[in-house]
Design a protein around this motif. Structure first.
Motif, mmCIF file in Angstrom:
data_model
loop_
_atom_site.group_PDB
_atom_site.id
_atom_site.type_symbol
_atom_site.label_atom_id
_atom_site.label_comp_id
_atom_site.label_asym_id
_atom_site.label_seq_id
_atom_site.Cartn_x
_atom_site.Cartn_y
_atom_site.Cartn_z
ATOM 1 N N TRP A 176 18.541 -27.611 -3.765
ATOM 2 C CA TRP A 176 18.267 -26.572 -4.769
ATOM 3 C C TRP A 176 17.256 -27.074 -5.796
ATOM 4 C CZ3 TRP A 176 19.668 -21.540 -4.791
ATOM 5 C CH2 TRP A 176 19.418 -20.819 -5.968
ATOM 6 N N GLN A 177 17.451 -28.291 -6.303
ATOM 7 C CA GLN A 177 16.501 -28.833 -7.276
ATOM 8 C C GLN A 177 15.115 -28.968 -6.671
ATOM 9 O OE1 GLN A 177 17.624 -32.037 -10.102
ATOM 10 N NE2 GLN A 177 15.950 -33.237 -9.235
ATOM 11 N N ALA A 178 15.052 -29.392 -5.404
ATOM 12 C CA ALA A 178 13.755 -29.520 -4.738
ATOM 13 C C ALA A 178 12.995 -28.196 -4.731
ATOM 14 C CB ALA A 178 13.955 -30.013 -3.308
ATOM 15 N N ALA A 179 13.729 -27.106 -4.492
ATOM 16 C CA ALA A 179 13.094 -25.786 -4.482
ATOM 17 C C ALA A 179 12.858 -25.278 -5.904
ATOM 18 C CB ALA A 179 13.963 -24.798 -3.705
ATOM 19 N N ALA A 180 13.833 -25.475 -6.791
ATOM 20 C CA ALA A 180 13.722 -24.948 -8.154
ATOM 21 C C ALA A 180 12.545 -25.566 -8.900
ATOM 22 C CB ALA A 180 15.023 -25.182 -8.917
ATOM 23 N N GLN A 181 12.305 -26.867 -8.693
ATOM 24 C CA GLN A 181 11.218 -27.491 -9.442
ATOM 25 C C GLN A 181 9.840 -27.109 -8.894
ATOM 26 O OE1 GLN A 181 12.351 -31.589 -9.351
ATOM 27 N NE2 GLN A 181 11.653 -31.971 -7.272
ATOM 28 N N CYS A 182 9.800 -26.308 -7.826
ATOM 29 C CA CYS A 182 8.538 -25.737 -7.345
ATOM 30 C C CYS A 182 8.138 -24.473 -8.108
ATOM 31 C CB CYS A 182 8.648 -25.396 -5.861
ATOM 32 S SG CYS A 182 8.599 -26.816 -4.762
ATOM 33 N N ASP A 183 9.065 -23.935 -8.899
ATOM 34 C CA ASP A 183 8.787 -22.678 -9.614
ATOM 35 C C ASP A 183 8.256 -21.629 -8.630
ATOM 36 O OD1 ASP A 183 8.532 -20.855 -11.694
ATOM 37 O OD2 ASP A 183 6.521 -21.551 -12.246
ATOM 38 N N ILE A 184 9.076 -21.325 -7.635
ATOM 39 C CA ILE A 184 8.665 -20.453 -6.535
ATOM 40 C C ILE A 184 8.391 -19.033 -7.023
ATOM 41 C CG2 ILE A 184 9.477 -19.369 -4.389
ATOM 42 C CD1 ILE A 184 10.994 -21.993 -3.826
#
Length: 390
Positions: A176-184
């Protein structure tokens, strides 16, 4: 008690060791009901991470029942409560914890001086993960001492199985953090290298966060099938060119967001850089194989973001940093701030948005752990995620 113990490279044994005891008023003792082998545990098994000592109890993904509570933790925990224990140990009081940066807690690494020398500044203490991160006994055991237990826990409500919530301690919030820190953004393409357990959670997180398309890159058929079932477009890097396929899927522009869910042991074998990495690693001229990082830098759309949940342990070579700088890429990385995300993720599990147990392929008793480390590492028998029952 019985526990999985590190004796050297490729040598993990199920040994009888002393039971843990309360050592500090903020401690608790947890009887482990379920634990798991994490992909980053393989770095210990293969001895790519420095700071391991013979006799270390390993494992950082575990949960169970509280059986003893120190005097200063009794306001937060009670005997009999079910808890998932995050792999990051945090105090809740230092500057970093107050900012929600739990994986870089300033107080919980009891080998702070060693970590300061290695990293410049200490990071948090971690369970079962080298003396650089405190040398704490891990959770692949029948019992575990949880330091700073008044903070380092996630309470589990009734009605949820161990398998549904176990991964709140690491791989689910890590993905989740990996995706969240992408600011998708809604029109983003997210490319994810690695379809192991963290990659699988990252795929589903990126989809839940609204990505236009998610592309998953791996070579193991079972992993690619699981990624496709989760909604990703898949690329088998042994059958087709990752660069060409990503350009085809993005109209030649490249993905806006690239995520490295592989880390230091990239398994690409047919490329020149990967062959050089393996040779340098064998000669101890570099510690990490960085093929995925190089490929992400090359394919990412200019002004895009690289997110790195994959674990790296030391030095890498031939990183095209000038390419990254000139393309204006943003790098975001680090160990997971587990408890920053777990309230939201627990709610999503309860509401039925996701059941993280989908990733489990093998469930075995604790004493079969050493054998399953090899099965998991070698990707035999369709193995994607191993759960252990003490």
């Amino acid at each position: 008690m019985r526990a999985l113990v590190w004796h050297g490279a490729n040598d993990i044994r199920c040994d009888t060791v002393p039971d843990p005891e309360i050592e500090h008023p903020r401690d608790a003792i947890v009887k482990v009901t379920t634990c798991a082998i994490c992909g980053s545990d393989l770095h210990l098994h293969d001895h790519f991470m420095p700071g391991m000592e013979k006799g270390d109890i390993i494992g950082h993904e575990f949960m169970g029942e509280v059986v003893e509570v120190g005097s200063d933790a009794k306001s937060a925990l009670k005997v009999g409560e079910r808890v998932v224990v995050p792999f990051t140990i945090w105090c809740g009081e230092c500057d970093q914890c107050r900012r929600g940066n739990y994986s870089v807690c300033e107080r919980t690494n009891r080998n702070k001086a060693l970590a300061d020398k290695m990293f410049g500044h200490t990071t948090a203490g971690l369970f079962g993960y080298t003396h650089l991160t405190g040398g704490y006994a891990g959770g692949q055991a029948e019992y575990v001492r949880v330091p700073f237990a008044d903070r380092t826990h996630i309470k589990i409500p009734d009605g949820l199985t161990d398998e549904q919530v176990l991964f709140l301690g690491d791989i689910f919030p890590t993905g989740w953090q990996a995706a969240a820190q992408c600011d998708i953004q809604p029109d983003d393409t997210v490319a994810i290298w690695g379809c192991g357990p963290v990659g699988q959670m990252t795929i589903r997180s990126a989809i839940l966060l609204g990505a236009k398309q998610v592309i998953a890159i791996d070579r193991v058929p079972e992993r690619l099938a699981m990624a496709k079932a989760g909604g990703a477009i898949t690329i088998n890097f042994e059958d087709e060119s990752v660069v060409e396929r990503l350009n085809e899927l993005t109209g030649g522009k490249g993905p806006e967001k690239c995520i490295d869910a592989v880390g230091m042991e990239a398994h690409a074998t047919a490329t020149l850089d990967s062959m050089m990495d393996r040779a340098k690693q064998a000669l101890m001229l570099e510690s990490d194989r960085a093929h995925v990082l190089r490929e992400m830098i090359y394919v990412c759309r200019p002004a895009g973001t690289l997110s790195i949940p994959g674990v790296y342990g030391g030095l890498i070579d031939k990183l095209p940093f000038g390419m990254s700088m000139n393309k204006g890429l943003t790098w975001r990385m680090g160990q997971t701030h587990v408890n920053r995300w777990t309230d939201d993720l627990l709610n999503r599990i309860q509401e039925g948005q996701i059941d993280p147990s989908f990733v489990i392929t093998h469930t075995v008793p604790l004493d079969q752990g050493p054998e399953m480390y090899k099965t998991f590492r070698d990707k035999r028998d369709g193995c994607i995620k191993v759960v252990l029952k003490p």
